[in-house]
Design a protein around this motif. Structure first.
Motif, short mmCIF file in Angstrom:
data_model
loop_
_atom_site.label_atom_id
_atom_site.label_comp_id
_atom_site.label_asym_id
_atom_site.label_seq_id
_atom_site.Cartn_x
_atom_site.Cartn_y
_atom_site.Cartn_z
N PHE A 1 0.81 -1.21 0.00
CA PHE A 1 0.00 0.00 0.00
C PHE A 1 0.85 1.27 0.00
CE2 PHE A 1 -3.25 -2.89 2.13
CZ PHE A 1 -4.01 -3.04 0.99
N THR A 2 1.97 1.23 -0.73
CA THR A 2 2.75 2.46 -0.90
C THR A 2 2.93 2.71 -2.39
OG1 THR A 2 3.93 2.21 1.19
CG2 THR A 2 4.97 3.62 -0.44
N LEU A 3 2.64 3.94 -2.81
CA LEU A 3 2.86 4.32 -4.21
C LEU A 3 3.97 5.34 -4.24
CD1 LEU A 3 -0.88 4.77 -5.26
CD2 LEU A 3 0.63 2.92 -5.98
N ASN B 1 -2.71 4.69 -9.24
CA ASN B 1 -2.93 6.10 -9.52
C ASN B 1 -3.20 6.84 -8.21
OD1 ASN B 1 -4.29 8.53 -10.35
ND2 ASN B 1 -4.57 7.59 -12.36
N VAL B 2 -2.27 7.71 -7.83
CA VAL B 2 -2.33 8.33 -6.50
C VAL B 2 -3.63 9.12 -6.26
CG1 VAL B 2 -1.12 9.79 -4.83
CG2 VAL B 2 0.20 8.39 -6.41
N PRO B 3 -3.99 10.07 -7.16
CA PRO B 3 -5.25 10.79 -6.88
C PRO B 3 -6.46 9.86 -6.82
CG PRO B 3 -4.02 11.88 -8.63
CD PRO B 3 -3.33 10.58 -8.37
N TYR C 1 3.75 7.65 -1.11
CA TYR C 1 2.40 7.73 -0.55
C TYR C 1 2.13 6.42 0.16
CZ TYR C 1 1.78 11.77 -3.55
OH TYR C 1 1.92 12.99 -4.16
N ASP C 2 2.28 6.42 1.47
CA ASP C 2 2.04 5.20 2.24
C ASP C 2 0.63 5.27 2.80
OD1 ASP C 2 1.79 3.26 4.15
OD2 ASP C 2 3.80 3.49 4.96
N ARG D 1 -6.77 4.47 14.15
CA ARG D 1 -7.19 5.74 13.55
C ARG D 1 -6.38 5.96 12.26
NH1 ARG D 1 -9.91 9.03 18.04
NH2 ARG D 1 -10.34 7.36 19.50
N PRO D 2 -7.08 6.15 11.15
CA PRO D 2 -6.41 6.12 9.84
C PRO D 2 -5.53 7.33 9.52
CG PRO D 2 -8.75 6.58 9.59
CD PRO D 2 -8.53 6.34 11.05
N THR D 3 -4.41 7.06 8.93
CA THR D 3 -3.53 8.13 8.45
C THR D 3 -2.94 7.74 7.10
OG1 THR D 3 -1.55 7.21 9.49
CG2 THR D 3 -2.82 8.78 10.80
N THR D 4 -2.62 8.75 6.31
CA THR D 4 -1.89 8.52 5.07
C THR D 4 -0.62 9.35 5.16
OG1 THR D 4 -3.91 8.14 3.82
CG2 THR D 4 -1.98 8.78 2.54
N THR D 5 0.50 8.72 4.91
CA THR D 5 1.77 9.44 5.00
C THR D 5 2.25 9.82 3.61
OG1 THR D 5 2.34 8.24 6.99
CG2 THR D 5 4.15 9.31 5.83
N ILE D 6 2.45 11.11 3.42
CA ILE D 6 2.95 11.62 2.14
C ILE D 6 4.35 12.14 2.42
CG2 ILE D 6 2.55 13.32 0.31
CD1 ILE D 6 -0.46 13.19 1.00
#
Ligand SMILES: O=P(O)(O)OC[C@H]1O[C@](O)(CO)[C@@H](O)[C@@H]1O
Length: 547
Positions: free
Chosen positions: A43-45, A312-314, A52-53, A467-472
């Motif tokens: 799940f990392t792009l 595709n990230v977006p 983008y993790d 609790r969800p997070t997305t690391t950029i």
């Protein structure tokens, strides 16, 4: 091609997502990590210098498959083509939506109503370059022959937030020009700003797509009157330039046609910083850096247009918003940049995201019966940790949060940067794992605290986690990487609006207040108070000092 107006909640894939949600809602992310050693990699792009993790989200591979199925069932591919090809996807204003054309390569051909707009875009870009260079190197001078030291951007909403955010974000790359922003109609804003300025060395850039916005025209008029106490009407041409689509109104204001930087109605205000609306960016950091930002955005555009949806990230990040908003019932999303340079980023995205997707009527003109646009908020880390992170960690609401950080710091102060980034990583880990009862008790016992002393405190010190997070995580904040990041969020807006079956590119919701304010201004400035509700009449009487 017929307009896609499908209510997403009636699709097969939505039903499957609902069932899937029921089966996954209680699952702990930390267990998913234990079960799959490759989860982070899966799940990392990687795109445009960013990782983008999104592994710390409440998803499995099946979640992503089903979200993509939803996108496909609704016809996302065709919608992206229409977006990039200049279809009038802003139906209620009958306009194309082509901020992507502003950063397209020079040899591209993008047609709006049969006309290739790319040559015009490059013509204006040439004008921005030329003008910025002359102001920066002092060739273009003020009315007493002095070079400019200050620039004031007069605009509001999309004619302020984008340039203001970027000028702050790229401060590291700035030249000697000090760029100020006047937006609020509150006279304190404009008066505090001009109080520090020298009319002989200040350039004013009036930015208004419509050139009818009350705030901007009032501020510009106040500034022009102040200027005319020093210079003459003929000197105005040396100090005032305008960015607008409304050339007639600009000329009525007294700005010479050679001082006008045109824009087009196919550029929405909140997506306009890539156009001449970004003139103050080009003045602050030089055209080359402005161009670098456009290049970064172009890279994201091409990624978005051509990459399969699963990479595709977006698309992925946009669908994650739908997942939390419509299945978990999350109402808001936090955006937390771990760089002070991006201190205005969340405020900028508030307009971008909330003005675009804060809609309650679908593309068929019917009220929606499901949730749409999310509430966006955030401040830079680590300040936000000492302000509202309590609620994100232990509050009752689920707040998906984007963490944005960079591997290299611009100032190269390793000590500070390591501390900053330690916090960056620690927060997402804490939000993922939380702290169990067992762990809390073990900590007390390690410190030798007696059970009767800690017992009552245990629940307060626990963290549920999950609790969800997305690391950029980007390599470095540069004009190019900034452009790439902004374009990512722009395309996420498109994805979300598309899935929710709403029109993302109009903003009728800002009109009613404007309309009423013009009537109330008459009530304030005349002897009469017209008809209003009882509360408004009472308040107006208090304001006017009428008993
Ligand atoms: O550039 P203008 O026409 O002055 O408009 C400013 C802002 O006002 C709005 O129309 C509504 O607040 C925004 O969409 C826009 O960015």
């Amino acid at each position: 091609m017929a307009l896609q107006t499908t209510n997403p909640t009636t699709t097969e894939s939505w039903k499957k997502l609902q069932e899937h949600y029921e089966s996954i809602k209680g699952v702990q992310m930390k267990d998913l990590f234990k079960e799959d050693a490759d989860r982070a990699e899966k799940f990392t792009l990687k795109q445009g210098g960013y990782y983008y993790d999104y592994s710390k989200n409440r998803i499995t591979e099946e979640t992503i498959e089903l979200l993509l199925e939803l996108a496909n069932e609704l016809g996302l591919s065709e919608a992206i083509t229409k977006y990039f090809e200049g279809d009038h996807i802003n139906k209620t204003e009958d306009r194309a939506v082509l901020h992507t054309a502003l950063r397209a390569p020079e040899d591209a051909e993008i047609f709006v109503d049969g006309i290739n707009v790319v040559p015009e875009v490059y013509e204006v870009r040439g004008k921005i370059k030329d003008f910025s260079e002359k102001v920066i190197n002092g060739a273009f001078k003020g009315y007493t022959g002095k070079a400019f030291t200050d620039v004031v951007n007069i605009g509001i909403g999309g004619s302020d937030l984008g340039p203001a955010m970027v000028v702050e974000a790229l401060k590291y790359y700035k030249n000697h020009l000090n760029v100020h922003f006047v937006s609020n109609v509150d006279g304190d804003h404009v008066n505090e700003t001009i109080a520090t300025l020298d009319p002989e060395t200040t350039l004013f850039v009036i930015v208004s797509k419509t050139f009818t916005t009350q705030e901007t025209i009032s501020n510009a008029t106040t500034i022009k009157n102040w200027f005319l106490k020093h210079g003459t009407q003929a000197d105005v041409a040396k100090h005032f330039v305008a960015v607008s689509t409304n050339l007639e109104k600009v000329s009525e204001f007294g700005i010479a046609s050679e001082n006008v930087f045109p824009m087009w109605d196919w550029v929405g205000g909140r997506f306009s910083l890539w156009s001449a609306v970004g003139l103050s960016i080009s003045l602050a950091v030089g055209y080359e850096h402005f161009d670098g930002m456009l290049e970064g955005a172009m890279e994201m555009d091409s990624h978005f247009e051509t990459t399969p949806f699963e990479e595709n990230v977006p698309v992925i990040l946009g669908l994650l918003t739908v997942w939390y908003n419509n299945f978990f019932g999350s109402e808001s999303e936090a955006i937390i940049p771990y760089t002070q340079y991006l201190s205005r980023f969340s405020a900028y995205l508030q307009q971008g995201i909330m003005e675009s997707n804060g809609k309650g009527v679908d593309r068929a003109g019917k009220p929606v019966d499901y949730q749409t646009g999310t509430i966006i908020w955030g401040e830079p880390g680590t300040n936000s940790q000492h302000a509202f992170f309590q609620l994100i960690h232990q509050g009752t609401k689920l707040i998906p949060t984007d963490f944005i950080g960079y591997i290299a710091s611009l100032h190269g102060d390793t000590d500070h940067h390591n501390k900053l980034m330690a916090n960056f990583f620690a927060q997402t880990e804490a939000l993922l794992n939380g702290k169990t009862k067992k762990q809390v008790i073990a900590e007390f016992e390690e410190k030798g605290v007696a059970k009767e002393e800690y017992e009552a405190l245990v629940n307060f010190k626990m963290f549920t986690g999950n609790r969800p997070t997305t690391t950029i995580l980007g390599e470095k904040l540069t004009p190019k990487s900034l452009g790439n990041l902004i374009a990512l969020y722009e395309h996420r807006i498109f994805i979300q609006g598309f899935i929710w079956n709403i029109f993302s590119y109009d903003q009728w919701g800002v009109e009613l207040g404007k309309q009423l304010a013009s009537g109330i201004l008459k009530d304030i400035t005349s002897d009469e108070i017209s008809e209003h509700d009882n509360s408004t009449v009472n308040l107006l009487k208090i304001f006017k000092g009428i008993n």
